[in-house]
Structures are given as structure tokens and as C-alpha cells.
Design a protein around this motif. Structure first.
Motif, mmCIF file in Angstrom:
data_model
loop_
_atom_site.group_PDB
_atom_site.id
_atom_site.type_symbol
_atom_site.label_atom_id
_atom_site.label_comp_id
_atom_site.label_asym_id
_atom_site.label_seq_id
_atom_site.Cartn_x
_atom_site.Cartn_y
_atom_site.Cartn_z
ATOM 1 N N ASN A 36 0.825 -0.917 -0.005
ATOM 2 C CA ASN A 36 0.084 -0.045 0.100
ATOM 3 C C ASN A 36 0.928 1.200 0.146
ATOM 4 O O ASN A 36 2.071 1.115 0.088
ATOM 5 N N VAL A 37 0.258 2.367 -0.130
ATOM 6 C CA VAL A 37 0.886 3.738 -0.115
ATOM 7 C C VAL A 37 1.837 3.723 1.267
ATOM 8 O O VAL A 37 3.073 4.472 1.150
ATOM 9 N N MET A 38 1.361 3.413 2.353
ATOM 10 C CA MET A 38 1.843 3.681 3.572
ATOM 11 C C MET A 38 3.279 3.176 3.480
ATOM 12 O O MET A 38 4.286 3.482 4.110
ATOM 13 N N THR A 39 3.169 1.556 3.089
ATOM 14 C CA THR A 39 4.452 0.833 3.155
ATOM 15 C C THR A 39 5.400 1.478 2.192
ATOM 16 O O THR A 39 6.618 1.651 2.445
ATOM 17 N N PHE A 40 5.015 1.942 1.040
ATOM 18 C CA PHE A 40 5.876 2.626 0.152
ATOM 19 C C PHE A 40 6.521 3.829 0.640
ATOM 20 O O PHE A 40 7.643 3.937 0.306
ATOM 21 N N LEU A 41 5.927 4.615 1.158
ATOM 22 C CA LEU A 41 6.326 5.890 1.807
ATOM 23 C C LEU A 41 7.270 5.498 2.951
ATOM 24 O O LEU A 41 8.363 6.233 3.123
ATOM 25 N N PHE A 42 7.018 4.568 3.646
ATOM 26 C CA PHE A 42 7.823 4.065 4.839
ATOM 27 C C PHE A 42 9.256 3.595 4.273
ATOM 28 O O PHE A 42 10.465 4.031 4.837
ATOM 29 N N GLN A 43 9.149 2.741 3.470
ATOM 30 C CA GLN A 43 10.508 2.028 2.605
ATOM 31 C C GLN A 43 11.412 3.315 2.084
ATOM 32 O O GLN A 43 12.553 3.318 2.387
ATOM 33 N N LYS A 44 10.695 4.243 1.418
ATOM 34 C CA LYS A 44 11.266 5.550 0.862
ATOM 35 C C LYS A 44 11.980 6.171 1.914
ATOM 36 O O LYS A 44 13.174 6.461 1.816
#
Length: 403
Positions: A36-44
Motif C-alpha cells: 500500500n501507499v503507507m508501506t511505499f512511503l515508509f520504505q522510501k
């Protein structure tokens, strides 16, 4: 291979790379798409933070080395700074290779699943696969453990020194983990705590980048070596059983196609790691020389940490050269296996195909450092020899300054 067999192969491959996946996720990278978007933002966020931390570490060490050279260019003051700086530079180079070639690595893993041995059709191949995966699992666990233990010895050394000096009743001052430059007074009470935590994060980030890249290469190289050993076994059995000439020819052509795919796979893997290999070979001699210099001549208090660092450095370049050498010899043994087959029972068409395979297998395939040198145990020997030469030079300069 059927879709079910490919999915099972991917599962086995991913299981063999579980430590790599853990290390990559710890620094914000993954071969899987974010859920999801939250996982993507956290990884970045984690990745950007890791990269910025590593870049500052390299920059701060470089500035500190420059200041030390300008103030006191003695070998005993400068040499101890280089192995931690070199480790940071090497981690940065490997992290860049992993990030830049991430999609390529994912593609290589997917391609490997297509040629993965199927236990339903070949029990002997299954035995070779199980032994290879078991050996790889043990090697990865040891490599991971030594790096983590060495890191935490470094992290806790300032605390241990402070407690030891306090128990002896000496005037003690809490130190820091790395010798790095900061644009402020790093020994102020509150700032000192934050700097110490920051340096723990620096060390952990370096280890994540280093370990994930090394384990990824060794894992994929081990799988290629396993496939080459399975190919050797298949070639040895050519024309041994009662088969028609057409069946033998079809079997030979399948083996030739598998060999060609493995050659292309090695080339793609070498291209992906080539820059990291070059930086690794260039810096390993300096890193090993400097840490041996510190252990032998300068700092017995840090001996345990530095000895673990030395073990890690020797294992780190050694594991790369070992698997590089494994590929060179495994490919050469393909030609021997083809010659040891029942080729004399086959028709001229099958013999011509086997001659083609033998000639191609006699041409070495190897991982290279940007084309300058092959990654092999011969390279490892050269690195150790060069390290000794550097150490002898530093030792001579140290003795001259002492007298």
C-alpha cells in the motif's frame, strides 16, 4: 516447467534468500512491490535516511582524515582511520549497485526459477540441490552472525572502556564509536548521547548494505554452481541408458541450451556486480592492512573488536572469491563430464553437438571487476599479498618514526 513447479521453485529460492530480504527491508529496499501507499512511503523514508546517514559517515571520516593529516601526518595517527573509512566507502558502492540494479536482480531471480531442478523428474538432482542449499544456509548464517557480532562489539567498546577505567579508579571519559568529524562539539552532555545513537545507526546501516549485497551475490552464485553440477551429472549419463539416437540428440540439445542460459545468467550477474567488485578489490587490501596494523602495534583494548572486523573483512572478500572460483571450475568440469559420457555410442550428429558443448565449456566464464580482473581465489591470494606489502611499508614507517 509447469506453473506449479515454477511457483514452488520461486518459494525455494526466496527461502534461500531470507536473510537478504531481511537486510534489504531494514534499509528500505525490497524485491516485492509495496502492499500500500503507507508501506511505499515508509520504505522510501528508511532508504533515504539510510543513504543520507551513510553519505555523512563517509564525508565525516574523509574530513577527519584530512584534519589529522594536516595536524599530525604520522603513520600511527593516520593508518587507524582508513579501515573504517574504507568500510563506509565499500558499503556505499555496494548499496548503490543493489539499488541501481534492483530490478535486474529481481529479473534474474525470476529467470532462475524457470531452470530450477524439478525433484519429480530427477532424484539425484534433488540431492545435489538439497546439499547446496544446506551449505549455503550455513554459510549465510555464519557470515551474518560474524558481521552483527563485530558491529556490536564496536558499538559497546566505548561503554566497556568507560566502565573498565572507572573500576580502576582512573579518570574516564565516555568516547564514541567512530572517529568522524562533526560541525559542533560532539562531547556536550545531551549532544553526546544523540551522536552515540547516530553512530550506532551508521554502523548498522553500513552492515545492512554490505551484508545484503554479499549474501545476494553468494546466494545467486551458489545456485548457478548447483545448476552447473546438475548439468555435469546429466552429461555423464548421456547415452548410458538404452535410448534411440534421436532421444540422445534431444537430451544433448537440452543440456546445451541449459549451459547457454547459465552462461548468460553469469554474464548478467557479473555486469550487475562489476563496479562493486572493483571497489571491493581495490579497498580490501587497504582495509585488511590497516586493521592488522592497529591490532599488532597500536590498540590492544580494541583488539577484540578489530579482530572481529579483520575476520569479517577476510570472510567478506573471501566468500566472493570463493564463489567466483566455484563458477570457473564448475564450468570447466562441464567439458570433462561431456567427455566422460557415452559419446562413443552415439551417431556423428550427437558427437558434433558434444564437441560444440566441450569447446564452449573450455572457454572460461568468470565474474569480473569491470573487466580488470577475474573474481577468484587467485585474486584473493593477490589481495592478501598486497595487504602484507602495505603492512610492511606502514610498519617500516612506524619504526622509523619511533626511533
Amino acid at each position: 516447467m509447469s506453473e506449479t513447479a515454477i511457483l514452488k521453485a520461486k518459494s525455494e529460492i526466496n527461502k534461500s534468500l531470507v536473510l537478504i530480504t531481511f537486510c534489504m527491508k531494514s534499509m528500505g529496499l525490497s524485491f516485492e512491490e509495496p502492499r500500500n501507499v503507507m508501506t511505499f512511503l515508509f520504505q522510501k523514508l528508511v532508504f533515504i535516511l539510510s543513504v543520507c546517514t551513510l553519505c555523512y559517515h563517509v564525508f565525516g571520516d574523509f574530513v577527519y582524515i584530512g584534519i589529522t593529516l594536516s595536524n599530525s601526518p604520522r603513520v600511527e595517527d593516520v593508518v587507524p582511520l582508513f579501515h573504517t573509512y574504507g568500510y563506509g566507502v565499500l558499503s556505499m558502492a555496494k548499496g548503490f549497485a543493489l539499488w541501481y540494479k534492483k530490478d535486474k536482480f529481481k529479473q534474474l531471480i525470476d529467470e532462475l526459477a524457470v531452470i530450477w531442478p524439478d525433484p519429480q523428474s530427477d532424484k539425484e538432482a534433488q540431492t545435489i540441490k538439497e546439499n547446496s542449499l544446506s551449505t549455503l544456509h550455513i554459510a549465510h548464517q555464519w557470515y551474518f552472525a560474524i558481521n552483527i557480532i563485530g558491529l556490536w562489539f564496536y558499538n559497546l567498546t566505548p561503554v566497556a572502556i568507560y566502565m573498565y577505567e572507572s573500576l580502576l579508579g582512573q579518570e574516564s571519559k565516555m568516547g564514541l564509536i567512530w572517529v568522524s568529524w562533526y560541525p559542533f562539539d560532539k562531547y556536550k552532555p545531551v549532544i553526546h548521547i544523540f551522536v552515540y545513537i547516530f553512530e550506532i545507526f551508521i554502523g548498522q546501516t553500513c552492515v545492512w548494505f554490505m551484508v545484503s549485497t554479499d549474501l545476494l551475490f553468494s546466494g545467486m552464485a551458489s545456485h548457478i554452481g548447483m545448476m552447473l553440477r546438475i548439468l555435469q551429472r546429466r552429461l555423464q549419463n548421456v547415452a548410458i541408458s538404452n535410448q534411440t539416437d534421436e532421444e540422445v540428440y534431444k537430451d544433448i540439445m537440452e543440456n546445451i541450451k541449459l549451459h547457454q542460459r547459465l552462461i548468460r545468467y553469469c554474464k548478467d550477474l557479473s555486469d550487475a556486480f562489476s563496479l562493486a567488485f572493483l571497489v571491493n578489490i581495490m579497498l580490501s587490501s587497504v582495509n585488511i592492512c590497516c586493521v592488522v596494523f592497529v591490532i599488532v602495534l597500536l590498540d590492544p583494548i580494541m583488539a577484540v573488536s578489530n579482530k572481529l572486523y579483520l575476520g569479517s573483512a577476510l570472510m567478506q572478500i573471501g566468500i566472493l572469491c570463493w564463489y567466483g572460483d566455484l563458477i570457473i571450475h564448475a564450468n570447466a568440469d562441464v567439458a570433462v563430464s561431456a567427455y566422460n559420457s557415452g559419446w562413443y555410442r552415439t551417431d556423428p550428429r550427437c558427437r558434433r553437438a558434444l564437441i560444440f558443448l566441450i569447446q564452449r565449456a573450455q572457454k572460461p566464464i568468470a565474474f569480473t571487476a569491470m573487466g580488470f580482473t577475474n573474481v577468484s581465489l587467485t585474486t584473493y591470494s593477490s589481495i592478501l599479498t598486497t595487504s602484507y606489502s602495505y603492512f610492511a611499508l606502514a610498519y617500516t614507517m612506524y619504526n622509523k618514526n619511533s626511533t
